[in-house]
Structures are given as C-alpha cells and as structure tokens.
Design an enzyme around this catalytic site. Sequence first.
Site, short mmCIF file in Angstrom:
data_model
loop_
_atom_site.label_atom_id
_atom_site.label_comp_id
_atom_site.label_asym_id
_atom_site.label_seq_id
_atom_site.Cartn_x
_atom_site.Cartn_y
_atom_site.Cartn_z
N GLU A 97 0.89 -1.16 0.00
CA GLU A 97 0.00 0.00 0.00
C GLU A 97 0.92 1.20 0.00
O GLU A 97 1.59 1.46 0.99
CB GLU A 97 -0.87 0.01 1.27
CG GLU A 97 -1.81 -1.15 1.40
CD GLU A 97 -2.78 -1.24 0.25
OE1 GLU A 97 -3.07 -0.20 -0.39
OE2 GLU A 97 -3.25 -2.35 -0.02
N CYS A 106 -2.84 8.63 3.29
CA CYS A 106 -2.59 8.03 1.97
C CYS A 106 -3.79 8.26 1.05
O CYS A 106 -3.65 8.29 -0.16
CB CYS A 106 -2.32 6.55 2.12
SG CYS A 106 -3.61 5.70 3.04
P1 NAP Z 1 8.32 5.27 4.27
O1 NAP Z 1 9.42 6.24 4.55
O2 NAP Z 1 8.31 4.62 2.96
O3 NAP Z 1 8.40 4.21 5.45
C1 NAP Z 1 7.45 3.20 5.55
C2 NAP Z 1 7.99 2.10 6.44
O4 NAP Z 1 9.09 1.47 5.79
C3 NAP Z 1 8.51 2.58 7.78
O5 NAP Z 1 8.18 1.63 8.76
C4 NAP Z 1 9.99 2.63 7.57
O6 NAP Z 1 10.72 2.49 8.76
C5 NAP Z 1 10.20 1.43 6.68
N1 NAP Z 1 11.42 1.45 5.91
C6 NAP Z 1 11.97 2.48 5.27
N2 NAP Z 1 13.09 2.09 4.64
C7 NAP Z 1 13.24 0.77 4.91
C8 NAP Z 1 14.21 -0.19 4.57
N3 NAP Z 1 15.23 0.11 3.79
N4 NAP Z 1 14.06 -1.43 5.03
C9 NAP Z 1 13.00 -1.76 5.79
N5 NAP Z 1 12.07 -0.88 6.18
C10 NAP Z 1 12.18 0.38 5.72
O7 NAP Z 1 6.90 5.94 4.45
P2 NAP Z 1 6.40 6.87 5.63
O8 NAP Z 1 7.14 8.16 5.52
O9 NAP Z 1 6.42 6.17 6.93
O10 NAP Z 1 4.90 7.07 5.23
C11 NAP Z 1 4.46 8.01 4.31
C12 NAP Z 1 4.16 7.38 2.99
O11 NAP Z 1 3.32 6.25 3.17
C13 NAP Z 1 3.40 8.28 2.06
O12 NAP Z 1 3.99 8.23 0.80
C14 NAP Z 1 1.99 7.72 2.03
O13 NAP Z 1 1.29 7.95 0.84
C15 NAP Z 1 2.23 6.28 2.26
N6 NAP Z 1 1.09 5.65 2.89
C16 NAP Z 1 0.33 4.77 2.18
C17 NAP Z 1 -0.77 4.17 2.77
C18 NAP Z 1 -1.62 3.20 2.03
O14 NAP Z 1 -2.43 2.50 2.67
N7 NAP Z 1 -1.52 3.09 0.75
C19 NAP Z 1 -1.07 4.44 4.10
C20 NAP Z 1 -0.29 5.33 4.80
C21 NAP Z 1 0.80 5.92 4.18
P3 NAP Z 1 11.44 3.75 9.48
O15 NAP Z 1 10.35 4.68 9.84
O16 NAP Z 1 12.08 3.13 10.65
O17 NAP Z 1 12.37 4.32 8.49
#
Ligand code: NAP
Length: 682
Positions: A258, A297
């Site tokens: 997602e 999101c």
């Molecule tokens: P993100 O930076 O992509 O991080 C998402 C998750 O991935 C976090 O738990 C992060 O951990 C982890 N992560 C990042 N790099 C990683 C790696 N190399 N290895 C393993 N895990 C890793 O996203 P975010 O900033 O938390 O959230 C915002 C984004 O999420 C927006 O783009 C939004 O559109 C999207 N979103 C989508 C939905 C949906 O249902 N489609 C819902 C909510 C949000 P850390 O925090 O520890 O880095």
Amino acid sequence: MTLHPVQSFVAGEWVMPGERARPIADAATGEVFAEAGHGGLDFGAIREFAITKGGPALRAMGFHDRARMLKALAAYLNERRAPLYRLSHRTGATMADNRIDIDGGIGTMFVIASKGRREMPDGDVYLDGGLEALSRGGSFVGQHVCTALQGVAVHINAFNFPVWGMLEKLAPTLLAGMPAIVKPATASGYVAEAAVRIMLESGILPEGALQLVSGDPGDLLDRLDGQDVVSFTGSAATALTLRSNHTLLSGAVRFVAEQDSLNATILGPDAAPGTPEFDLFLKEAHREMTAKAGQKCTAIRRILVPEPHVEAVIDGLSQRLAATRIGAPERETTRMGALISQAQRQDVLAQAEKIAAEAERVHGDPDAFEVDGADARAGAFLPPMLYHCADPDRAARVHDTEAFGPVATVMGYAGLDHAAALANRGGGSLVVSLVTNDPNVARTVTMESAAYHGRIYINNRTAMDESTGHGSPLPHMVHGGPGRAGGGEELGGVRGVLHYMQRTAIQGSPDMLTAITGQWQKGAARPEAATHPFTRAFEDLAIGDTLETGERAVTLEDIEHFAAFTGDRFYAHMDEAAALRNPFFPGRVAHGYLILSFAAGLFVRPDEGPVLANTGLENLRFLKPVPPGAAIRVRLTVKRKTRRTDSYGEVRWNVEVVDQDGDAVAEYDLLTMVRYRAPRPR
Ligand code: NAP
C-alpha cells in the site's frame, strides 16, 4: 532528561533501544523525548519464535476462536484508549485525528472479528467457492480451500496511522491463523509500542503471535520464504527497494504493498454552486486536506472541477481553509495539528515546490500563518496550501508528486471524459471521489476510471448524512489500488484474511472432502441416524447424520386447498390447459411452497426439544415439477455445525426432497438453532 525508550518485543522479551537508536521529537514542540532502534536483533530467532510458538498456537484454534480472541482484544484496547490519545498528540494528531487512528483501528478489529464469526466457518478450513463436479457419477469432486500459511507475516507500517495501520493488518493476519512481526515507522512507533504493550498485557494472545521490532528490520526480509508474507505500507520508493529484495523475489514471497497515491475528487457537471452537492464537495475537499494535516494516503491531492466552476471552488475552499484553526494538537479548538516531524515538513515544502512549477498557489503561505498555543517554528506546522493548475493536460508534476501534507491542486476540466482522463493520470490511486446527483455521471466516470482506482466514492444529497468520507478505508471494502498505489489490496472483509492463507484445489471423493472441510459434501456417506436428529443436542449431531422420512402423497385437493388458503392461484397450479402451454410443466403441478411445507411436515418433531428455531433457508432450488398423484419424502442431513452463543449453535441441514422415482424435486439448506447439551464458553 532521560528519553522514553521505545522498546522491541521479541522472542517473548522486551528489549531496550541499543546503539542504533534514533532520537524522536514531539511533532508540535520539537522537544526530543524518545528514542527508538535496537542494537542488533537476532532476526533468525525472531522468525523462528513466531513460526514455532505463535503459528502452531494460532492454528490450533479455529476461525471462530480467533475471531473471539480479536473481539476480546479490541474490547481490551477500547477500554484503554486514553493513554494512547495522550501519547498520540505528540505525533501532531488532534483529537479528531486520534479518533480516526485509535478508535478507527479498534473499530476495524471489531469488524474483522465479527466478519470472522459471520462469514467464516467454525473450523480451520475456509471454503473458497462451491463444490466442482469433476466426474459424471459424482464420485470425484473438487473444492478450493484456504488454510493458514505456516510462516510469519511481517508488517512494515507507515508513520501516519500508528494504531489503525497496525490493527488493520494485524486483525486479518491473526484471524487467518498467522503470527505477526510488526515493524512500525520509527517517527511514531512509540504509539504503536504502547498499543502493543496493552495487547500483550491483556494475556489474550498466545505466545509468539505478536512481536514488535522498533527500529530497522535488519536482515529479516533475507530470512523469509514462500510461507511468509510481507505487508508494507509507505512510500513508493521504499516499496520498490523492499520488493526488489533478492530473497523475496527468488522465494516468491508474497508482498502486499500500500503506497502513495495521487487521489482525486471530481465535482460533477451537475453540481453547480447553489446545489447541496457543491457545498458537500467543498466540505469533503476541506476535510481531506486538513485531517491529519494532510498526511493520509487517501487524502485528496487533485481537485477536478468543471472549468466554469473553478473560481467558485477556489473561493469557497479558501474560505473554509482560512477558518481552519491550526494549533497545539491537544487543544479542543484545534482543527489541524502538526506534521510528524521537521523532516516531513521540509519534504512537503520540497514537493510543493515541484507542484508550484506548474501551478499557482492560491491559498496558504508557509511563511505567514497563525498557530494557536504552540511555537510555529519549533513544531512541524504548515498551513493548508491550495494550488491552481491552469493547464492540467500539459502539466506532469501535479499528477505525480505527492506532497504528503495539507496540499492540493485545483484543476478545471472540459467534459466528463476529460475529468476521468485527468483522474487516471495519477497512474493508479487508492480512491477517487465523485460528487454528483446524476446517476449517468456516476456510471460514465466509473466505466472510464474504475480500472485506475481501488475505490470510487460517490456522494450526493441522498447519501451525504450517512456517507463515511472520501478518506476513510472501511474494513468491509477493499483498500488498495493499482499501479502507483502499489497494486495491493487490504481489508475488504474476508478477502483481506485470504492474503495470509494458501488457496489449494482439493480433488477426491466426496467423503474425503467432507473429512477435510468439516462440511458434508454432496455424494458423501449419509449414515442413517438411530434416533430422530431433532431430538439430539448440538454436540450429539455428527456431520452426515441423516434422517430418511416416510412418504407423503400430493393430491389435487392438496393443491387446491393450498391455493385457496394462501391466495397463490398461479395458473400452473390451477389450470391444466394453461399449464400445458408452459414449457416447464407437464400439466397442473404443486406449488413449490407446498412441497416445502409438506417436507417440513415430514421431518419436524412436534415436541419441545433441542431444536429452538428455524432461522432460514438458503440455496433453494426446485428441480422437478410435482404433479398431483406424486409422492414425496425427505432426506435431512447434518451439513455443518457452527457454535453461536454459550447455549446454542447453528446446524445447517442439507434437505433433499425426492419423489416416488427417487428423483430430487427440491433441495435446500435449512438453518436451525440447536441447544447444547451443556452450556459452554462462547
Ligand atoms: P516510508 O518512509 O516509505 O516508510 C514506511 C515504512 O518502511 C517505515 O516503517 C519505515 O521504517 C520502513 N522502511 C523504510 N526504509 C526501509 C528499509 N530500507 N528497510 C525496511 N524498512 C524500511 O513511508 P512513511 O514516511 O512512513 O509514510 C508516508 C508514505 O506512506 C506516504 O507516501 C503515504 O502515501 C504512504 N502511505 C500509504 C498508505 C496506504 O495505505 N496506501 C497508508 C499510509 C501511508 P522507518 O520509519 O524506521 O524508516
């Protein structure tokens, strides 16, 4: 000041943050108050713990036991929301945001639990579709079944909904019978940690069913195989990195994504200023820009309106945005809180810059806005910012740049095709909304656009009082979308549970399938019951137990009596010549409902006994006409048993009504509630 240690819970123990811990600041004050991250965890042991402890314990329970467990867990969390609310304000969330995240997450768990009880069997095998006849004689049949995967579900969650984002994955996972390792986003992981503590202290979950990794997931993904599932929520960039992992690709590990989404809303051509739909449109657009400070999101990023109404929409929306009080998240008067962090604020500004290359900012100045009760610079505050793109056809950034904050762009469209084409330029989204009072507009947009969106939300004057909001994923409906949105699908009732199960085609004799599925399958043995099944308690009925009744003749007098008594004088029952002209009947025939009534008369016992009520019929088919002079009898077979309360359960019977030649004339499932011999826990 000592920092709040955001711990991990692995292999049955809480583990303090270690040398890789990262500082975490309060979103609204900027004060560093917590740290999260570990000093290196043994991810092999963590996975092993889940697989050897949690998986078997969960699989030893059936769907209904696990559903009851989820309901108890949701109720336990529900009583303990207050500390979660307080902590969550530190993420910048207002009370309204908390209700979406915390109450919404718990509500989702309740719904999944209830669907588990109502839509899944009281056993451990889920039947996908019906029995497939694979042979002429019926001795070899097929059935698709789903059983729990035997690995672990790894949940990697985004920062914006630390509770909802966790529970909406956890509930279907546990219901399926799979243990989970939850890895929350670090920026808000302290709220997830608090919720996990509550769930664990409840003692409701079996050991190993839930583990928490606060901080990076190390080499966990490299240790997975085809029995595991990764369920990711976050940005498209992170999703790409993770799904490209060699182990995931080579092991065909399921990866549900997602990710971000350039959701649009469309104002229908009919919804001109002055209509209820126009006001509704402004209200929804405003809410989606400001709820959770736009960090959703599903938030509306693109506002598509008929060209002549662009100015009215910008004016109306700007007025509403101007009246939105930005401030300290815990204040009751605050309508929009802070973004999660200064880094996020900078990121939103950087993305907004890209949008600004193609669109003019018409509302909201990040350098000049008021914040109530907090320091605008110390906290990660931003005002809602509205842009207008005058040429959305030639523009690109407005369609592909996600500023994950209170940012949206208004664009004019020329006709409905154009509106749908613009909506589709998001490259695949979670949701598109349409505000119109014209069903033809709704159909046109759906046909032009549904392929690009996971959900289409249509609102008008009829639905507006009860509609749930453009941005609210509901546990009953799928959440996910194609392309840019990740290609995943979560929730959607039982569909979301199936991500954590394997579908297997079982082929064999009806007896084999009966034994495997816990449901009597047509063609399987029907041992004749020694005593009438209606005299036996729930526990004393075995799957396949059958009552063969005596015979009853059907006469012309019966048919005429029934017609006079009920008023059903359809010509096929009353007029020989007319019935003969009908291609279905050999002349006058008995009413289908007369057959059902006679069938009941053949198998029902008059005395008070364990059968409490008949609650319905399902899958009724009339298979062969019954003319006067025929004789019918019934085969009543225990098909499935489902515990319902602490004193009775549902027994589903296969009822086959046959005529004097042994041919089936009617068949259906009869549902009855049957008392237990002894009360038992629900
Ligand atoms: P993100 O930076 O992509 O991080 C998402 C998750 O991935 C976090 O738990 C992060 O951990 C982890 N992560 C990042 N790099 C990683 C790696 N190399 N290895 C393993 N895990 C890793 O996203 P975010 O900033 O938390 O959230 C915002 C984004 O999420 C927006 O783009 C939004 O559109 C999207 N979103 C989508 C939905 C949906 O249902 N489609 C819902 C909510 C949000 P850390 O925090 O520890 O880095």
